[in-house]
Write an enzyme that holds these catalytic residues in place. Structure first.
Site, PDB file in Angstrom:
ATOM      1  N   ARG A  38       0.827  -1.214   0.000  1.00  0.00           N
ATOM      2  CA  ARG A  38       0.000   0.000   0.000  1.00  0.00           C
ATOM      3  C   ARG A  38       0.859   1.262   0.000  1.00  0.00           C
ATOM      4  O   ARG A  38       0.356   2.359  -0.247  1.00  0.00           O
ATOM      5  CB  ARG A  38      -0.946  -0.004   1.203  1.00  0.00           C
ATOM      6  CG  ARG A  38      -0.258  -0.013   2.548  1.00  0.00           C
ATOM      7  CD  ARG A  38      -1.280  -0.076   3.685  1.00  0.00           C
ATOM      8  NE  ARG A  38      -0.646  -0.168   4.994  1.00  0.00           N
ATOM      9  CZ  ARG A  38      -0.270  -1.288   5.577  1.00  0.00           C
ATOM     10  NH1 ARG A  38      -0.446  -2.437   4.945  1.00  0.00           N
ATOM     11  NH2 ARG A  38       0.285  -1.292   6.774  1.00  0.00           N
ATOM     12  N   TYR A  39       2.162   1.106   0.297  1.00  0.00           N
ATOM     13  CA  TYR A  39       3.052   2.263   0.331  1.00  0.00           C
ATOM     14  C   TYR A  39       3.895   2.411  -0.929  1.00  0.00           C
ATOM     15  O   TYR A  39       4.340   3.513  -1.244  1.00  0.00           O
ATOM     16  CB  TYR A  39       3.997   2.168   1.542  1.00  0.00           C
ATOM     17  CG  TYR A  39       3.281   2.139   2.867  1.00  0.00           C
ATOM     18  CD1 TYR A  39       2.463   3.198   3.266  1.00  0.00           C
ATOM     19  CD2 TYR A  39       3.413   1.055   3.725  1.00  0.00           C
ATOM     20  CE1 TYR A  39       1.807   3.165   4.480  1.00  0.00           C
ATOM     21  CE2 TYR A  39       2.759   1.013   4.945  1.00  0.00           C
ATOM     22  CZ  TYR A  39       1.954   2.076   5.318  1.00  0.00           C
ATOM     23  OH  TYR A  39       1.305   2.050   6.522  1.00  0.00           O
ATOM     24  N   THR A  40       4.170   1.339  -1.608  1.00  0.00           N
ATOM     25  CA  THR A  40       5.075   1.394  -2.763  1.00  0.00           C
ATOM     26  C   THR A  40       4.300   1.585  -4.061  1.00  0.00           C
ATOM     27  O   THR A  40       3.107   1.305  -4.145  1.00  0.00           O
ATOM     28  CB  THR A  40       5.917   0.111  -2.858  1.00  0.00           C
ATOM     29  OG1 THR A  40       5.048  -1.014  -3.025  1.00  0.00           O
ATOM     30  CG2 THR A  40       6.770  -0.075  -1.620  1.00  0.00           C
TER      31      THR A  40
END
Length: 819
Positions: free
Chosen positions: A117-119
């Protein structure tokens, strides 16, 4: 109930596991020989390409891509998809990354990537070449898991990805390890094989000499590379790239700038630091990981006088600064896992590209022919434009106009459709020229495509041109250095050991230790740590660079480097040999201990209870491969009851053997042959059936003593036993009694100079230096007696001596030793 079948569990399990094995072999862990991709990798690339998540566009959340892949093509856990996507983005795992990622995608230290969800991710530019022309019916498609969409079973692969990025994986009964290679070299080898289909492996290796790891390093072993390229299996040495850097003050440090492929950098640094902490090699001050965004750098700072090359050799041998890489080139070829060599991989790729180019050409030709047909119709329309306009205006509707065109002017359905949908602005003179140019271009294109389809040479020229275009665009220098020979790492082990003074102690029961001089001097000799039923037989000052040899009563010898002994306090019991020596028997005892500096010179003599004797060379006792866990034989015993009575270094003097029944034989040590370790020796003395050997010692003085089991002691002159030859019976040194006969318990030389070295084990206690040689006797009732041997008067050979006390005869002797 009619659907119930009775089947054995064995058959069901076998059949089901067979299905499962086939699935994970073909659909999970092994790459396809054509595009070098596993199914999950292929699905990731295809799905991202289908969604337009390509290099020329912006990055997209990894979670979105993972969700699309999982929902449409790969019905497994999201972690397996994300892990595969992350690996394809790691430039230390892939020679050419296929996915570009923003954010934390892991590290060489084994750090996990950030959550998806961050990359953000997108396809790399070179990944587009794997998917190039996939929309032109170039590869077969199959239904996905829920039959809602089709996915490719292989990608067009405009470059040989299997060799460029390699592969690794484990499935049921199969595993694969294919190393990455340099793109330019692989393409050169493919191009050469296109021109020379039967090219030899040697010739191909001129273009592709070996792997090229993304982490660089030095690859050693040209013969093993050739073997791997020939058979699919081989092993090469991969060594870190290092250099010695000079520091101020005459110090040096070892700098590591490249490490072997798939070695965890953080673990490597920890292992190197463990070497420093445990002082396995002296001279390392500090280990630092100085890696940053500019590249990898590990600094190993050394002491001023440290031997940098020896330390480096040790680290190469005992840490992952140098590893073995095992080729196991297994890939799916025609739905079957096969172990393949270089020629098979290249020929399979060329065959695959041939199919791709022909299918693409057929697709493009059909498209060009269809367009040419339309263009021909449009050009014809422009030559009769007024009539066509009038016809269309007189028609009722579009369908009527199309029908009128087909009937009146013999246009085809496709041409009629193109005419009625033609925009008015295109009815200009300029457009006529454009259409005529397009017609010429289409005819040329069709001719070219027909040549590609119909002429193999033309097709191969296209293949070579496209490969060279990929090389020109993405070529980069080789990262790994190749060396023909694997260098043997030689370590001067002596230089690795810090030379320290220490005290070595050994007990008869098999406990040993080394003690610092500080601990030894802080305690008395009697305070030594030992079991109550054990006996200290050896204490000597030594250096940690020396060696300890332990000879046992069962004819075994145990080797220990002094520095490997456990460093304990003098009051500690020590380490028992059974903790490390697997064949150390319960009834086995230490007979003799010796500290040696080298194994170059020296002889030992061994004498057994059965009267056999031998000499053997110290050279044969040089450390054997399994010395840490097993002892080795120094003499072969005749039977299970036989024991070694005496083991001592050889001096050029006579030997005196004394039996239990009181026979003494004296002969020259030169009569004893030097034999191998596994021999039993030769007969030393001719024993009676009920007799056995009690003692044996070198004649280094003018007299010797005899102690019987009843506690009778006498001293007699050595000259009373004249020198004869080996294997005789000898002379009696006791008078035979009908009742309570005396039997020899212990015999040994009486030293007039107590500093002289004594060669009988039972009198060899070098740690105690007294002014007189004392005989200590302990009776079976626990009474202890001490006698100064030099004070004894000389007795006749046939006398039985005198009792050491009035009551000793009834008590009998339990233990006797000299000091």
């Amino acid at each position: 109930m009619s659907n119930i079948q009775n089947m054995s569990l064995e058959d069901i399990m076998g059949e089901r596991f067979g299905r499962y094995s086939k699935y994970i072999i073909q659909e999970r862990a092994l790459p396809d020989i054509r595009d070098g991709l596993k199914p999950v990798q292929r699905r990731i690339l295809y799905s991202m390409n289908k969604d337009g998540n390509t290099f020329e566009k912006g990055y997209r959340k990894s979670a979105k891509s993972v969700g699309n892949i999982m929902g449409n093509f790969h019905p497994h856990g999201d972690s397996s998809i994300y892990d595969a996507m992350v690996r394809m983005s790691q430039d230390w795992k892939n020679r050419e990354i296929l996915v570009e990622m923003h954010g934390n995608n892991g590290s060489m230290d084994g750090d996990p990537p950030a959550a998806m969800r961050y990359t953000e991710a997108r396809l790399s530019e070179i990944a587009g070449y794997l998917l190039q022309d996939i929309e032109k019916n170039t590869v077969p498609f199959a239904w996905n898991f829920d039959d809602t969409e089709k996915e490719p079973t292989v990608l067009p692969a405009a470059f040989p990805n299997l060799l460029v990025n390699g592969s690794s994986g484990i499935s049921a009964g199969y595993a694969t390890d294919i190393p990455p290679h340099n793109l330019s070299e692989v393409i050169d080898a493919v191009v050469y094989m296109i021109d020379h289909p039967k090219a030899s492996l040697e010739k191909l290796m001129e273009f592709l000499p070996g792997p090229d790891f993304p982490t660089g390093g030095i690859i050693q072993g040209a013969d093993e590379i050739k073997k791997a390229y020939e058979t699919g299996k081989g092993r090469v040495v991969v060594r870190s790239r290092t250099e010695i850097e000079e520091l101020k003050g005459g110090k040096q440090q070892i700098i590591v700038t490249e490490i072997p492929y798939e070695v965890n950098k953080a673990v490597l640094v920890k292992k190197i630091d463990d070497v420093r902490v445990n002082n396995k090699v002296p001279g390392i001050v500090e280990v630092r990981d100085e890696s940053d965004r500019t590249g990898l750098r590990i600094a190993i700072e050394l002491k001023k006088d440290a031997d940098s090359q020896t330390i480096l050799n040790y680290l190469l041998k005992y840490t992952d600064l140098q590893v073995n890489y095992n080729f196991n080139m297994v890939a799916i070829d025609h739905f079957t896992p096969r172990q393949v060599g270089l020629q098979k991989i290249l020929s399979s790729y060329i065959s695959h590209r041939k199919d791709i180019i022909i299918e693409r050409s057929k697709f493009d030709k059909a498209k060009a022919e269809k367009r040419l047909h339309i263009v021909e119709g449009l050009i014809r329309v422009l030559s009769i434009l007024d009539e066509i306009i009038a016809l269309i205006r007189s028609s009722d509707n579009k369908a009527d106009a199309k029908e009128n065109l087909k009937v009146s002017y013999d246009f085809s359905e496709e041409q009629a459709e193109a005419i009625v949908t033609l925009q008015l602005y295109r009815l200009t003179n300029t457009d006529i020229v454009t259409l005529q140019n397009e017609e010429n271009d289409l005819r040329d294109l069709i001719t070219t495509l027909s040549a590609i389809i119909g002429d193999e040479a033309t097709m191969y020229n296209v293949m070579k041109r496209e490969l060279r275009e990929v090389k020109k665009k993405f070529a980069n220098p080789r990262l790994s250095e190749l060396q023909a020979e694997s260098q043997i790492i030689e370590i001067d082990t002596a230089s690795l050991i810090a030379e320290e003074e220490t005290f070595v102690s050994v007990t008869r029961g098999g406990y040993l230790k080394r003690t610092s001089p500080r601990s030894f001097n802080a305690s008395s000799l009697e305070e030594v740590g030992k079991r109550d039923d054990d006996e200290l037989i050896f204490v000597k000052q030594a250096k940690t660079t020396e060696h300890l040899l332990l000879f046992t009563t069962l004819g075994n010898v145990i080797y220990r480097p002094i520095h490997e002994l456990t460093d304990l306090r003098w009051k500690d019991i020590g380490e028992h040999l059974s903790q490390t020596i697997s064949n150390f028997a319960t009834e086995e005892e230490i007979l003799y201990a010796d500290i040696v500096t080298s194994f170059d010179q020296g002889l030992y003599v061994a004498v057994t209870q059965n009267g056999f004797i031998k000499r053997f060379d110290r050279k044969e006792l040089s450390p054997w491969r399994t010395y840490k866990s097993k002892s080795t034989k120094y003499v072969k015993l005749k039977d299970d009851k036989d024991r070694v009575v005496t083991l001592s270094p050889v001096i050029m003097e006579d030997l005196l053997l004394v039996t239990k029944n009181g026979y003494a034989l004296r002969f020259s040590s030169q009569e004893v042959p030097i034999q191998g370790l596994k021999s039993a020796g030769v007969k030393g003395i001719n024993l009676k059936n009920d007799d056995s050997l009690a003692s044996a010692f070198a004649v280094t003085s003018n007299s010797f003593f005899v102690l019987t089991q009843r506690g009778s002691l006498k001293r007699m002159a050595v000259d009373d036993i004249p020198q004869t030859s080996r294997a005789n019976r000898g002379l009696l040194v006791l008078r035979e009694l009908k009742t309570k006969p005396h039997r020899v318990f212990l015999a040994g030389g009486v030293q007039s100079d107590t500093s002289a070295e004594q060669f009988d084990l039972f009198t060899d206690i070098p740690e105690e230096e007294t002014n007189q040689q004392m005989l200590e006797v302990i009776s079976k009732t626990g009474q202890t007696y001490e006698i100064a041997l030099e004070t004894l008067s000389l007795s006749e050979r046939t006398s039985n001596g005198s009792f050491i006390s009035d009551t000793i005869s009834d008590q009998e002797v339990l233990v006797a030793r000299t000091r």
